[in-house]
Motif scaffolding. Sequence first.
Motif, PDB file in Angstrom:
ATOM      1  N   ARG A 169      10.902  -2.279  -5.952  1.00 44.08           N
ATOM      2  CA  ARG A 169       9.808  -2.359  -4.974  1.00 44.08           C
ATOM      3  C   ARG A 169       8.531  -2.720  -5.717  1.00 44.08           C
ATOM      4  O   ARG A 169       8.353  -2.340  -6.868  1.00 44.08           O
ATOM      5  N   TYR A 170       7.677  -3.456  -5.024  1.00 46.78           N
ATOM      6  CA  TYR A 170       6.395  -3.793  -5.623  1.00 46.78           C
ATOM      7  C   TYR A 170       5.360  -3.902  -4.518  1.00 46.78           C
ATOM      8  O   TYR A 170       5.680  -4.058  -3.340  1.00 46.78           O
ATOM      9  N   GLN A 171       4.121  -3.810  -4.915  1.00 42.20           N
ATOM     10  CA  GLN A 171       3.026  -3.808  -3.955  1.00 42.20           C
ATOM     11  C   GLN A 171       2.765  -5.218  -3.444  1.00 42.20           C
ATOM     12  O   GLN A 171       2.812  -6.188  -4.205  1.00 42.20           O
ATOM     13  N   GLU A 172       2.512  -5.309  -2.170  1.00 45.97           N
ATOM     14  CA  GLU A 172       2.201  -6.587  -1.544  1.00 45.97           C
ATOM     15  C   GLU A 172       1.025  -7.245  -2.260  1.00 45.97           C
ATOM     16  O   GLU A 172       0.054  -6.603  -2.613  1.00 45.97           O
TER      17      GLU A 172
END
Length: 153
Positions: A29-32
């Motif tokens: 997961r990663y930040q938008e």
Amino acid sequence: MKLAEALTARADLQRRIEQLRARVTSNARYQEGEEPSEDASALLVEAQGALEQLRELIRRINATNSRLSLGADGTMTDALAARDVLRLHHSLLTDAAAAASGSHGLRQLRSELRQIAALPVAELRQRADAVARELRELDNRIQEANWTHDLEE
């Protein structure tokens, strides 16, 4: 390839797979608006390849162990089982001796009832020493076989 080399390769593959697992989970997961530091999908593909290599290596090690005769010790599989049991036996004896001797750091006050050992400490320690010697000798025979026998296809 010698059996010992295959065992080292197995340990290396297991470490690599664990590292890949950590990298996949940290990049899953990663930040938008930002990019992940690594491509989690590519890491999963790499991990799958390493898992397939590990599976084949374990299969070959197990096949070798089941056919490799160590004389009086039986097959390598028999010797490995005996070694595991000797380790448990040694641990049991040393723990029992330590508990019976009261060497767990407990101090007895004069007003307390006296503690009496329910087991013969010296005998337990002698037995533990004998088991440790047997374990070392068996482990030496296992290691010798690891370095002198080839891995089966």
